[in-house]
Design a protein around this motif. Structure first.
Motif, mmCIF file in Angstrom:
data_model
loop_
_atom_site.group_PDB
_atom_site.id
_atom_site.type_symbol
_atom_site.label_atom_id
_atom_site.label_comp_id
_atom_site.label_asym_id
_atom_site.label_seq_id
_atom_site.Cartn_x
_atom_site.Cartn_y
_atom_site.Cartn_z
ATOM 1 N N PRO A 325 22.556 2.559 -70.438
ATOM 2 C CA PRO A 325 23.541 2.022 -69.482
ATOM 3 C C PRO A 325 24.717 1.395 -70.209
ATOM 4 O O PRO A 325 24.570 0.835 -71.302
ATOM 5 N N ALA A 326 25.885 1.484 -69.591
ATOM 6 C CA ALA A 326 27.082 0.842 -70.143
ATOM 7 C C ALA A 326 27.375 -0.476 -69.445
ATOM 8 O O ALA A 326 28.195 -1.256 -69.917
ATOM 9 N N ALA A 327 26.721 -0.683 -68.290
ATOM 10 C CA ALA A 327 26.953 -1.901 -67.507
ATOM 11 C C ALA A 327 25.746 -2.138 -66.618
ATOM 12 O O ALA A 327 24.886 -1.258 -66.445
ATOM 13 N N LEU A 328 25.683 -3.327 -66.063
ATOM 14 C CA LEU A 328 24.623 -3.648 -65.107
ATOM 15 C C LEU A 328 24.799 -2.788 -63.860
ATOM 16 O O LEU A 328 25.925 -2.396 -63.526
ATOM 17 N N PRO A 329 23.715 -2.491 -63.139
ATOM 18 C CA PRO A 329 23.828 -1.616 -61.958
ATOM 19 C C PRO A 329 24.758 -2.190 -60.894
ATOM 20 O O PRO A 329 24.849 -3.410 -60.707
ATOM 21 N N LEU A 330 25.437 -1.303 -60.179
ATOM 22 C CA LEU A 330 26.268 -1.693 -59.053
ATOM 23 C C LEU A 330 25.417 -1.829 -57.791
ATOM 24 O O LEU A 330 24.334 -1.247 -57.699
ATOM 25 N N ASP A 331 25.918 -2.559 -56.815
ATOM 26 C CA ASP A 331 25.193 -2.684 -55.543
ATOM 27 C C ASP A 331 24.973 -1.318 -54.899
ATOM 28 O O ASP A 331 23.935 -1.066 -54.283
ATOM 29 N N SER A 332 25.951 -0.436 -55.027
ATOM 30 C CA SER A 332 25.843 0.893 -54.414
ATOM 31 C C SER A 332 24.711 1.718 -55.009
ATOM 32 O O SER A 332 24.224 2.651 -54.370
ATOM 33 N N ASP A 333 24.284 1.381 -56.220
ATOM 34 C CA ASP A 333 23.182 2.120 -56.851
ATOM 35 C C ASP A 333 21.857 1.887 -56.137
ATOM 36 O O ASP A 333 20.908 2.652 -56.325
ATOM 37 N N PHE A 334 21.805 0.834 -55.316
ATOM 38 C CA PHE A 334 20.565 0.491 -54.617
ATOM 39 C C PHE A 334 20.549 1.004 -53.181
ATOM 40 O O PHE A 334 19.621 0.699 -52.433
ATOM 41 N N THR A 335 21.558 1.758 -52.796
ATOM 42 C CA THR A 335 21.599 2.295 -51.445
ATOM 43 C C THR A 335 20.415 3.217 -51.206
ATOM 44 O O THR A 335 20.089 4.059 -52.054
ATOM 45 N N ALA A 336 19.762 3.060 -50.059
ATOM 46 C CA ALA A 336 18.602 3.899 -49.744
ATOM 47 C C ALA A 336 18.979 5.368 -49.837
ATOM 48 O O ALA A 336 19.984 5.794 -49.267
ATOM 49 N N GLY A 337 18.188 6.119 -50.563
ATOM 50 C CA GLY A 337 18.442 7.542 -50.721
ATOM 51 C C GLY A 337 19.389 7.894 -51.841
ATOM 52 O O GLY A 337 19.619 9.074 -52.103
ATOM 53 N N ALA A 338 19.958 6.882 -52.536
ATOM 54 C CA ALA A 338 20.901 7.152 -53.614
ATOM 55 C C ALA A 338 20.202 7.825 -54.789
ATOM 56 O O ALA A 338 19.042 7.517 -55.106
ATOM 57 N N VAL A 339 20.908 8.736 -55.445
ATOM 58 C CA VAL A 339 20.368 9.358 -56.651
ATOM 59 C C VAL A 339 20.263 8.293 -57.740
ATOM 60 O O VAL A 339 21.203 7.532 -57.974
ATOM 61 N N GLY A 340 19.109 8.211 -58.377
ATOM 62 C CA GLY A 340 18.938 7.226 -59.435
ATOM 63 C C GLY A 340 18.555 5.846 -58.951
ATOM 64 O O GLY A 340 18.638 4.877 -59.713
ATOM 65 N N ILE A 341 18.117 5.735 -57.690
ATOM 66 C CA ILE A 341 17.750 4.404 -57.170
ATOM 67 C C ILE A 341 16.557 3.814 -57.929
ATOM 68 O O ILE A 341 16.481 2.609 -58.148
ATOM 69 N N ALA A 342 15.630 4.680 -58.368
ATOM 70 C CA ALA A 342 14.481 4.184 -59.132
ATOM 71 C C ALA A 342 14.944 3.541 -60.431
ATOM 72 O O ALA A 342 14.475 2.460 -60.815
ATOM 73 N N GLN A 343 15.895 4.201 -61.110
ATOM 74 C CA GLN A 343 16.424 3.628 -62.346
ATOM 75 C C GLN A 343 17.152 2.318 -62.071
ATOM 76 O O GLN A 343 17.085 1.389 -62.877
ATOM 77 N N ALA A 344 17.857 2.225 -60.935
ATOM 78 C CA ALA A 344 18.577 0.992 -60.612
ATOM 79 C C ALA A 344 17.613 -0.183 -60.508
ATOM 80 O O ALA A 344 17.875 -1.273 -61.046
ATOM 81 N N TYR A 345 16.496 0.026 -59.830
ATOM 82 C CA TYR A 345 15.492 -1.041 -59.721
ATOM 83 C C TYR A 345 14.928 -1.397 -61.093
ATOM 84 O O TYR A 345 14.735 -2.577 -61.419
ATOM 85 N N GLU A 346 14.661 -0.375 -61.900
ATOM 86 C CA GLU A 346 14.082 -0.631 -63.215
ATOM 87 C C GLU A 346 15.082 -1.327 -64.139
ATOM 88 O O GLU A 346 14.705 -2.190 -64.940
ATOM 89 N N LEU A 347 16.355 -0.980 -64.017
ATOM 90 C CA LEU A 347 17.387 -1.660 -64.794
ATOM 91 C C LEU A 347 17.504 -3.128 -64.369
ATOM 92 O O LEU A 347 17.637 -4.024 -65.215
ATOM 93 N N GLY A 348 17.462 -3.376 -63.057
ATOM 94 C CA GLY A 348 17.505 -4.754 -62.584
ATOM 95 C C GLY A 348 16.319 -5.559 -63.086
ATOM 96 O O GLY A 348 16.463 -6.711 -63.526
ATOM 97 N N TRP A 349 15.136 -4.949 -63.022
ATOM 98 C CA TRP A 349 13.928 -5.629 -63.529
ATOM 99 C C TRP A 349 14.085 -5.959 -65.001
ATOM 100 O O TRP A 349 13.776 -7.068 -65.445
ATOM 101 N N SER A 350 14.576 -4.990 -65.797
ATOM 102 C CA SER A 350 14.670 -5.196 -67.245
ATOM 103 C C SER A 350 15.671 -6.293 -67.593
ATOM 104 O O SER A 350 15.453 -7.069 -68.533
#
Length: 413
Positions: A325-350
């Motif tokens: 990643p080049a930056a922390l996840p954006l809010d839009s990355d967590f939109t239901a059905g978004a591509v890469g939503i699993a990674q967004a959650y994992e990035l937030g956790w990390s």
């Protein structure tokens, strides 16, 4: 130019005075019906009281004949639900209309919108709120309820008879068998102290969970499209109370996705959602989703014994493939059905794990509360940079570099 009538009257005036007009008593003004809105409000107030008392006779007396079966069904569906309060607030009233009824006679009707607020006894400090569409008919000189339907998210009782299981620290409302509801209550009872270990005791320390019968009903409870929330195991909803702090939180479970989880997965999901309840007073619209979802996952996985690779398998694959990643996840990355939503959650956790591991859990909780205490006054990145410096002593760019380096260390990138 005078009209012909005017000319005739003028000519008549040269011979004799015109006869004065005959004076008749003034017509009585047509009776003005009383305002409709207060009558409808009084009806809804009486209906709410009847529902709280479980008074079938009073309830059906307020309903149009065609609505009586539905009112009795509603009463049966609410039989187990411990309601501490229930009430309607009209938000819009249409103009009365007249149309043919079933018998062919003219029937006066009014459609309205309303906000339904209800409190579950022992759980809600403030009402949960739902939009409703309500229709009334006038019969025998008074208004009666013709229908009460959801406008948006439905209530659990719109879907079936509500069963209730009480745990030591939880209340579970569902449409399934009591035995299954009891299993969920046990998980919720475990989640409450697990969350309090991190976030303290300054929250209600009790959960209210709702379990519909299907994924489609799960979407109806949220007022969303089922396709957008397919595979999502749970969502926490809330109606903020009048003080802006307390809320009527509901953890809504997707029975199909929840059933596919392992026992550990259900425990993690339940603790994740309990974290959202515990942090509600410190969460604002501007709180970054990587932070709010990240702390929920951090708390959910804490003390499970799972390794970072087990917790974040998609992120581990990306790092090993050189996709950093080049930056922390954006809010839009967590939109239901978004591509890469699993990674967004994992990035937030990390990111939240890094704060807890390197700076200590108290710093993580303090950082979260500070984020909610004051929103951005400049750009979001500038605000976050100042927040990180104040709470952790490191700016945004330095934190991101530190975080990426930690991902490489964890996952061998």
């Amino acid at each position: 130019m005078l009209s012909r009538r005017g000319a005739l009257l003028l000519a008549a005036g040269s011979f004799a005075l015109l006869s004065p007009p005959v004076r008749r008593p003034p017509k009585a003004a047509p009776a003005v019906p009383p305002p409709v809105r207060p009558q409808l409000e009084a009806l809804l107030t009486a209906r709410s009281a009847a529902l709280l008392r479980r008074d079938g006779a009073a309830l059906t007396a307020l309903a149009a004949p065609e609505a009586v079966p539905g009112e009795l069904t509603l009463l049966a569906r609410l039989a187990e639900l411990p309601l501490a309060g229930l009430g309607y607030r009209l938000t819009g009233v249409g103009e009365p209309t007249v149309g043919g009824g079933e018998s062919g006679a003219a029937v006066e009707r009014v459609s309205a919108t309303a906000e339904l607020g209800y409190r579950v006894d022992g759980v809600d400090a403030h009402p949960a709120l739902l939009g409703r569409r309500v229709e009334f008919v006038r019969s025998g000189g008074r208004w009666l309820l013709a229908s009460d339907e959801p406008a948006g998210a439905v209530a659990l009782w719109d879907l079936g008879a509500v069963r209730v299981v009480r745990g030591a620290r939880s209340t579970v409302l569902g449409l399934g068998e009591p035995g299954e509801l009891a299993k969920t209550a046990a998980l919720a009872d475990h989640a409450v102290p697990a969350v309090s270990e991190v976030w303290g005791s300054g929250w209600a320390g009790r959960l209210l969970l709702e379990i519909p019968a299907s994924e489609e009903q799960f979407a109806q409870l949220l007022g969303v499209k089922a396709a957008d929330y397919q595979g999502i195991a749970a969502v926490t909803t809330a109606a903020t109370g009048p003080d802006g702090q307390s809320a009527a939180d509901r953890v809504v479970l997707n029975p199909e996705a929840y059933a596919e989880l392992t026992d550990l997965g259900r425990r993690v999901v339940t603790t994740h959602e309990a974290t959202h309840v515990a942090t509600r007073a410190d969460t604002r619209a501007w709180t970054p989703l990587w932070l709010s979802e990240g702390v929920a996952d951090y708390t959910g996985y804490r003390s499970t014994g799972r390794t970072p690779r087990q917790i974040a398998p998609e992120l581990a694959k990306d790092v090993q493939a050189g996709r950093l990643p080049a930056a922390l996840p954006l809010d839009s990355d967590f939109t239901a059905g978004a591509v890469g939503i699993a990674q967004a959650y994992e990035l937030g956790w990390s990111a939240c794990r890094l704060i807890a591991e390197r700076y200590g859990e108290p710093r993580l909780t303090a950082f979260y509360r500070a984020a909610g205490a004051a929103g951005p006054t400049a750009s979001r990145d500038q605000w976050l940079d100042g927040l990180l410096r104040a709470q952790l002593g490191v700016g945004l760019d330095a934190f991101v570099k530190e975080w990426v380096a930690e991902l490489k260390r964890l996952f061998g990138g």
